[in-house]
Design a protein around this motif. Structure first.
Motif, mmCIF file in Angstrom:
data_model
loop_
_atom_site.group_PDB
_atom_site.id
_atom_site.type_symbol
_atom_site.label_atom_id
_atom_site.label_comp_id
_atom_site.label_asym_id
_atom_site.label_seq_id
_atom_site.Cartn_x
_atom_site.Cartn_y
_atom_site.Cartn_z
ATOM 1 N N LEU A 233 0.786 -2.054 -0.470
ATOM 2 C CA LEU A 233 -0.084 -1.072 0.188
ATOM 3 C C LEU A 233 -0.416 0.060 -0.781
ATOM 4 O O LEU A 233 -1.569 0.504 -0.867
ATOM 5 N N ASP B 267 -4.043 1.173 -1.949
ATOM 6 C CA ASP B 267 -4.510 2.562 -1.822
ATOM 7 C C ASP B 267 -5.037 3.069 -3.159
ATOM 8 O O ASP B 267 -6.096 3.695 -3.232
ATOM 9 N N SER C 96 -3.246 4.397 6.615
ATOM 10 C CA SER C 96 -3.861 4.318 5.284
ATOM 11 C C SER C 96 -5.366 4.509 5.351
ATOM 12 O O SER C 96 -6.041 3.939 6.215
ATOM 13 N N SER D 121 -7.302 3.346 3.126
ATOM 14 C CA SER D 121 -7.912 2.245 2.358
ATOM 15 C C SER D 121 -8.035 0.957 3.140
ATOM 16 O O SER D 121 -8.657 0.016 2.662
#
Lengths: 374, 374
Positions: B117, B121, B163, B165
């Protein structure tokens, strides 16, 4: 492929050929054959590329051995004109073999039965072809071939010698049982059996008037452990160009001679359970279970760092695109880490890839494309 | 390919697809998904062809699941615009995924770690991309995925939800351990575990404010044995298009549903030792050892006659281009006889061939080309 690609930038999984190692392996076996004064007809089924076949002959398009007609046609197109198709020919493939024979200097076929000889005789009678044929001899492997101690073997050899459709070229054996032993001494014993099987049979045949037969032997373990090739006329090792984790474990090579590997990326890391997931699964490594007879639980290839130093971890299972690794709890190998795998059986692993990334050190200097299919 | 080619004339070994059986298999699973009211996103890694993927959607380019980016790109080119890449993404592949995402309606990625992750990102911050992501959940297989009962799983899910992203699409699991059981009852139990793993985790996440997640499940054994799909939103079976000797042995299909086979020719026959050699070896069948846990010594695929009736013989070993068969002493199977093998694992066997011969009955009516590589 962009210039200056390296093992750190290649998309994974990728099949890597270490050029320095292949060169050393091919030179060493070629020199052994030259020094022994035998005919050298290496197998090309391990790599299936024109480039390595040329290296096997030190630049010359030497006689070769193939395992499929697709290989035979590919290498014929590439300038190789003396080819032994070392799998028993099936009657349905005779037409294709005849077409190929017209465009190479020599195509040797293989058989081990009266049935196949009858099929060849029948084919040749209508097609007007003359095939060069080796008789396959079983030297103890128990796969294909006649048992050279039997009357049936003698009958078949005589029939070959008397057939109007074939030139009886010689006796060919492959000591595949050299893969099942676990010591250098046992391997040397298999090497002796391999040679004796064809040498004694050739003597028996000479006594019954069949002369001039080539005694052809060859397996990578036996060819690797003997100092010189004796009592035979031709040798046909193949795997020695790459070797692999199996060969290193049973003692036919060192790890430093293993020239093929797969670069892979860690895509899952589970430190608390001592587990990793690689992006190399069964389609990148093959499910060959490796040297289980001498190293139970060996795993699906030898996991190494990028410099090919073995790691204390095992590839315990493979699914289609995942390789599952057992390490030790707490081991920290982050997602994204690149590793290399020396395959258990380089022939099967190489055949899974459409191209090989050819390395000098860590840099990709070429890309070679193997022939595929049958 | 000439017209009117049949299983009696094809050059062997060849990979055969029985069109009637694939049609029946694809219709049956599609109907089960429709009847259950779940989203159907079958895996295409078993066959890797546009033709069968279209059959999986009954003519529509339905959402699909893939196991490599090469598959994703190939199916995108073929008009499939909703694709889940169901192997944890490695950071090095994000660039390629981003390029692909620009030309499909939807590309779902998979992850199971904070590290990945963070890599996403970081990638997205510089590249201005938004990825759709599934969280991989381990429902008991022990390969990839988070353990949904742990605090770490909850933390990662929350991080995904927060997140900038990614669009957090859902929870995805694959009950690969359904392959290790030996009864229909045990398979139904795994099917329940598979669904519960994502369903319960989705409930926990709803309680902590993360809502709207797709609960995606799927393995061919579990999808085959349940009557309807319950407590999930999406199913992703793949092997069911072909099934294979493994699936038939563990009970997820019948032998009559096995739609893939390899046609091979007997190239060696040794009646006195009860042995045959086939021209299908490890490169034509794969070294998958099959349902050893329920049928020890099963062999490397189920040997059948040309009409797919099982023979009382076992394929006991494979080398590169030879399959060794044990029959019974005296059994007469002449060189040149054609047989068929239902592979142990159709996904691995199919991937060894550059093309499939597509059959109606015994006649070849088409030739399909699968995507290869990564």
């Amino acid at each position: 492929m962009a210039l200056k690609e390296t093992i750190a930038t290649l998309s994974t999984p990728a099949f890597l050929v270490d050029l320095d190692r292949v060169e050393a392996n091919t030179v060493r076996m070629h020199e052994k054959a030259s020094r022994s004064g035998v005919h050298f007809r290496p197998h090309v089924k391990t790599h299936k590329t024109l480039e390595i076949a040329r290296m096997q002959g030190r630049g010359e398009p030497l006689p070769i051995t193939v395992s499929t007609l697709a290989e035979a046609e590919f290498f014929a197109d590439g300038g190789f004109s003396d080819i032994t198709y070392a799998v028993p020919i099936s009657p349905e493939k005779l037409g294709r073999a005849a077409s190929l024979q017209k465009r190479v200097g020599r195509l040797n076929l293989l058989l081990d039965s009266m049935e196949t000889l009858a099929a060849i005789d029948s084919f040749c009678a209508t097609e007007g072809v003359l095939f060069s044929v080796f008789l396959k001899v079983d030297s103890g492997y128990g796969r294909a071939g006649v048992d050279p101690r039997t009357p049936e073997a003698l009958d078949l050899a005589r029939a070959l010698a008397g057939s109007p459709s074939v030139t009886f070229a010689g006796l060919l054996t492959h000591a595949g049982h050299s893969y099942s032993v676990s010591s250098r001494e046992a391997m040397l014993q298999v090497a002796r059996e391999e040679v004796e099987a064809v040498d004694r049979f050739a003597s028996r045949l000479r006594e019954s008037g069949v002369d001039g037969l080539v005694r052809s032997v060859g397996s990578t373990p036996t060819a690797s452990v003997v100092d010189t090739f004796e009592d035979c006329d031709e040798v046909r090792p193949g795997n020695y160009v790459f070797y692999d984790a199996f060969q290193a474990t049973v003692g036919s090579c060192t790890l430093a001679e293993c020239a093929a590997s797969v670069v892979t990326t860690v895509i899952g890391s589970y430190p608390s359970s001592g587990r990793l997931i690689l992006d190399a699964g069964a389609l990148a490594l093959s499910k060959d279970s490796g040297p289980e007879h001498v190293a139970p639980g060996f795993g699906y290839g030898l996991l190494c760092d990028l410099r090919l130093r073995p790691l204390p971890m095992r590839i315990v299972s493979l699914s289609q695109e995942h390789g599952k690794v057992e390490t030790h709890p707490g081991a920290s190998v982050p997602v994204g880490t690149r590793l290399r795998v020396i395959p258990n059986h380089s022939c099967l692993t190489a055949a899974l890839f459409d191209g090989y990334a050819v390395l000098r050190g860590e840099e990709v200097v070429d890309r070679w494309v193997p022939v595929r299919g049958w």
